[in-house]
Design a protein around this motif. Structure first.
Motif, PDB file in Angstrom:
ATOM      1  N   ARG A 105       0.865  -1.191   0.000  1.00  9.62           N
ATOM      2  CA  ARG A 105       0.000   0.000   0.000  1.00  9.62           C
ATOM      3  C   ARG A 105       0.899   1.238   0.000  1.00  9.62           C
ATOM      4  O   ARG A 105       1.634   1.479   0.957  1.00  9.62           O
ATOM      5  CB  ARG A 105      -0.917  -0.020   1.209  1.00  9.62           C
ATOM      6  N   VAL A 106       0.810   1.982  -1.088  1.00 13.61           N
ATOM      7  CA  VAL A 106       1.746   3.093  -1.301  1.00 13.61           C
ATOM      8  C   VAL A 106       1.017   4.431  -1.229  1.00 13.61           C
ATOM      9  O   VAL A 106      -0.116   4.551  -1.702  1.00 13.61           O
ATOM     10  CB  VAL A 106       2.441   2.942  -2.672  1.00 13.61           C
ATOM     11  N   ALA A 107       1.670   5.416  -0.614  1.00 10.47           N
ATOM     12  CA  ALA A 107       1.134   6.780  -0.573  1.00 10.47           C
ATOM     13  C   ALA A 107       2.292   7.734  -0.828  1.00 10.47           C
ATOM     14  O   ALA A 107       3.430   7.303  -0.999  1.00 10.47           O
ATOM     15  CB  ALA A 107       0.510   7.055   0.784  1.00 10.47           C
ATOM     16  N   GLN A 108       1.986   9.032  -0.880  1.00  5.49           N
ATOM     17  CA  GLN A 108       3.073   9.999  -0.978  1.00  5.49           C
ATOM     18  C   GLN A 108       2.808  11.159  -0.022  1.00  5.49           C
ATOM     19  O   GLN A 108       1.664  11.440   0.316  1.00  5.49           O
ATOM     20  CB  GLN A 108       3.295  10.474  -2.415  1.00  5.49           C
ATOM     21  N   ALA A 109       3.888  11.805   0.410  1.00  2.10           N
ATOM     22  CA  ALA A 109       3.769  12.863   1.416  1.00  2.10           C
ATOM     23  C   ALA A 109       4.445  14.128   0.920  1.00  2.10           C
ATOM     24  O   ALA A 109       5.554  14.083   0.383  1.00  2.10           O
ATOM     25  CB  ALA A 109       4.447  12.407   2.710  1.00  2.10           C
TER      26      ALA A 109
ATOM     27  N   GLY B  37      -2.813   0.958 -17.767  1.00  8.36           N
ATOM     28  CA  GLY B  37      -3.218   2.262 -17.255  1.00  8.36           C
ATOM     29  C   GLY B  37      -2.521   2.590 -15.940  1.00  8.36           C
ATOM     30  O   GLY B  37      -1.539   1.950 -15.555  1.00  8.36           O
ATOM     31  N   SER B  38      -3.036   3.597 -15.236  1.00 13.86           N
ATOM     32  CA  SER B  38      -2.466   3.948 -13.931  1.00 13.86           C
ATOM     33  C   SER B  38      -3.527   4.597 -13.064  1.00 13.86           C
ATOM     34  O   SER B  38      -4.544   5.072 -13.573  1.00 13.86           O
ATOM     35  CB  SER B  38      -1.291   4.903 -14.103  1.00 13.86           C
ATOM     36  N   GLU B  39      -3.288   4.619 -11.776  1.00 13.49           N
ATOM     37  CA  GLU B  39      -4.244   5.253 -10.862  1.00 13.49           C
ATOM     38  C   GLU B  39      -3.492   6.144  -9.872  1.00 13.49           C
ATOM     39  O   GLU B  39      -2.333   5.869  -9.534  1.00 13.49           O
ATOM     40  CB  GLU B  39      -5.059   4.189 -10.123  1.00 13.49           C
ATOM     41  N   PRO B  40      -4.148   7.227  -9.429  1.00 15.50           N
ATOM     42  CA  PRO B  40      -3.462   8.116  -8.476  1.00 15.50           C
ATOM     43  C   PRO B  40      -3.334   7.452  -7.105  1.00 15.50           C
ATOM     44  O   PRO B  40      -4.083   6.526  -6.790  1.00 15.50           O
ATOM     45  CB  PRO B  40      -4.379   9.338  -8.407  1.00 15.50           C
ATOM     46  N   ILE B  41      -2.379   7.920  -6.321  1.00 17.46           N
ATOM     47  CA  ILE B  41      -2.253   7.433  -4.942  1.00 17.46           C
ATOM     48  C   ILE B  41      -2.499   8.604  -3.996  1.00 17.46           C
ATOM     49  O   ILE B  41      -2.373   9.764  -4.390  1.00 17.46           O
ATOM     50  CB  ILE B  41      -0.868   6.809  -4.688  1.00 17.46           C
TER      51      ILE B  41
END
Lengths: 425, 233
Positions: A230-234, A277-281
């Motif tokens: 599970r990836v997020a960005q800060a 495709g791709s999806e935002p995080i």
């Protein structure tokens, strides 16, 4: 195996028994910046809006410029500081100015090992050359792991529209197209990991490879993405990459980045071939910071460099690129500076063709990586010339369009990857 | 008198015919051996050519950087070259078998000499092969490195390095084959020394102004703010 030496200083020896969060600060000859970085981390630990015990792990690769001695100036109040030494051999010491810390992979590994020993729940790595973080950056970086069950938190910087060219031109679009997640800075030096991810990574043999030693941040990002973590960005604020050496030759950092990306594509080929495709995080933290520092970019030099390569590197490029692309490059070389534009589809295919050449060993891998540099110079020149007067939002929107093109061209990569002999464009 | 002449002629003709009769089976055997070898060689040649074309041998050689082999091959096809070499080797083998049928002693001596020389040929071919691979690798390294450093004469440098290595490899191979002897060593020494001397003179005398200006430019550049083509990462 890396030998991790835990050398707790006397003043913190009793305090560093356990910690919820470990923050690693790798250094190597960073006497000028280490105090600022450690103080910023210390202050951020004090400002953290939550109930978590912090420990700072300063990982130093036997600096010879007094980096370790300078850290004695810091008085720890919010988080105890522990020092670990990580191994760094002579070759790594001589490596070029890719990042501030050579063999950073060894440093990160040592910090992860310390985090395990301290029983931490999360571990963050902070770049020692960071100039300015936005308030609440530590919260944004660590809280997704502690409170939102994220395994990996990548950084999101406020950068100039022309800053981070390698990231914008290659690392971001390729990572996004391959793994299907929009991690804007997959090779940022600052990130946070859950212990779950660290435990999975620590058993990897890849730690001893040159790719992981020099580009551990990119390796961890792709490792997390390919693993279904599970990836997020800060949002961390403004970041300028300081040059360690004279000149602005991007060939070496570019080659190292490409090696990490191509190596990942080879390692996780069964994963990315299924992704479309791709999806935002999710992005944590405030994103209203802006980088106003001027960026010097020489479009003319980039175009000249490309034209010289177009005249001389045909025998190399024709082993990697199909005739159609070579023809496009020939046309491109004849364009005047104001009209100089690299079409998105051509650029996407060039990146894919080099990924394939690296995988299929069409020529020495070292040659594949270094023969890409003039093409990259062409792309940067085209990007800068096109967006000279654009706002940051417009340039981001333009970059997004290019990334979509990478995604739509992905079947080309998959076809050539699976059937290299049958596919002849 | 005439009887004696007649006897001498008869004996001579008899000896000739006997000799010829004793050699004839060997000659026939040699012709048969050569014909069989030619037929066998032709079949092998056709099969080998078909197989090599099936695996796209020519393209692979080109990809591996052995474009020079294609230049030297008949019809620019290394596959055809390999097939022809195999055909002639089989024919040569057939000829040796045939010669052994006529005069086994001399053929054995000839075969022994040829076989004793074969390891030298193999090592020479190996030396040339290694030389070609090293020359190609170094040539490419110099070419890419020089282009990335924006050196205008990158191709010239690359070709120079490639040929230097090839000349060195060829000289080593010829020395191993004992062809040329000291003449070759001398010629190579003179050639290499000449190149180095020519370069030294060119830089030391002919281009001293250019070198001075270049060094001055480099020194001046250190004081200028660095114009980065782009801020990376």
């Amino acid at each position: 195996m890396t030998q991790t030496l835990l050398e707790s200083s006397a003043r913190v020896q009793t305090a560093v028994m356990t910690a919820d969060v470990v923050i690693g600060v790798p250094t190597y000859n960073n006497a000028d910046t280490v105090v600022h970085a450690l103080q910023a981390v210390e202050a951020a630990c004090g400002d953290f809006a939550g109930n978590a015990a912090f420990a700072i792990v300063h990982a130093d690769g036997a600096s010879s410029d007094g980096t370790v001695e300078r850290t004695a100036e810091i008085s720890a109040t919010a988080a105890p500081t522990t020092r670990v030494a990580y191994p760094i051999d002579a070759v790594d010491r001589m490596s070029g100015p890719y990042r501030g810390v050579p063999a950073k992979g060894n440093a990160v590994r040592a910090v992860f090992e310390s985090a395990r020993q301290l029983g931490a729940k999360a571990c963050a790595i902070v770049d020692v050359e960071v100039e300015h973080f936005v308030p609440g950056w530590l919260d944004a970086l660590v809280r997704p792991v502690l409170a939102h069950d994220r395994d990996f938190v990548a950084p999101y910087y406020a950068r100039h529209k022309f800053g981070g060219a390698i990231n914008n031109g290659v690392a971001y679009p390729l990572t996004r197209a391959l793994y299907g997640k929009r991690v804007r800075y997959p090779m940022g030096g600052d990130f946070a990991c859950s212990m779950r991810l660290i435990d999975r990574c620590m058993g990897e043999r890849a730690w001893d490879t040159d790719v992981v030693k020099s580009t551990v941040d990119l390796w961890l990002t792709t490792r997390a993405l390919s693993d279904g973590a599970r990836v997020a960005q800060a949002m961390l604020g403004v970041k300028h990459q300081a040059w360690k050496g004279p000149g602005g030759d991007a060939a070496e950092p570019l080659a190292k980045t490409l090696a990490a990306l191509f190596d990942g594509a080879e390692r996780w080929q069964t994963v990315w071939q299924k992704v479309r495709g791709s999806e935002p995080i999710q992005t944590f933290g405030s994103v209203d910071a802006a980088d106003d520092a001027p960026v010097m970019v020489s479009v003319r030099r980039g175009i000249e460099s490309f034209r010289l390569a177009q005249r001389n590197l045909d025998e190399i490029w024709k082993l990697v690129l199909p005739p159609r692309t070579l023809l496009e490059l020939k046309k491109l070389a004849s364009l005047a500076e104001p009209a100089f534009r690299v079409p998105d589809d051509v650029w996407a295919r060039i990146v894919y063709d080099f990924t394939l050449a690296y995988h299929q060993r069409l020529l020495s891998r070292e040659h594949v990586l270094s023969a890409f540099a003039p093409l990259f110079a062409a792309w940067v020149s085209s990007f800068v010339a096109e967006l000279h007067d654009a706002t940051l939002a417009e340039s981001e929107e333009r970059l997004d369009r290019m990334c979509l093109r990478f995604e739509s061209e992905k079947p080309y990569l998959i076809s050539r990857w699976r059937w290299p002999d049958r596919f002849s464009p | 008198m005439w009887d004696q002449v007649n006897d001498a002629l008869r004996q001579s003709a008899s000896r000739l015919l006997t000799g010829f009769a004793s050699v004839l089976p060997g000659v026939v055997a040699m012709i048969v051996a050569v014909l069989i070898a030619a037929l066998f060689g032709w079949v092998i040649r056709v099969l080998l050519l078909r197989m090599l074309r099936g695996v796209r041998f020519d393209e692979r050689m080109e990809h591996l950087g052995f474009g020079m082999v294609a230049e030297m091959s008949p019809g620019r096809s290394p596959a055809l070259l390999v097939a022809r070499v195999v055909f002639w080797l089989i024919l040569l083998l057939g000829l040796l078998v045939g010669l052994a049928a006529i005069d086994p002693t001399r053929t054995a001596t000839l075969l022994g000499t040829v076989l004793a020389y074969l390891p030298n040929v193999a090592v020479a071919i190996l030396l040339l092969g290694i030389g070609a691979v090293v020359a190609r690798f170094l040539g490419r390294s110099v070419l890419i490195g020089a282009v990335n450093l924006q050196i205008q004469s990158a191709k010239l440098l690359s070709v120079g390095v490639k040929w230097m290595v090839m000349v060195l490899a060829t000289a080593m191979a010829l020395t191993h084959l004992s062809i040329g002897g000291t003449v070759l060593t001398l010629a190579f020494g003179i050639l290499f020394g000449g190149i180095v001397l020519a370069l030294s003179l060119a830089v030391g005398l002919g281009s001293k102004d250019m070198v001075r200006k270049s060094l001055e430019r480099q020194a001046a550049r250190r004081d200028e703010p660095v114009e980065t083509p782009f801020q990376h990462l």
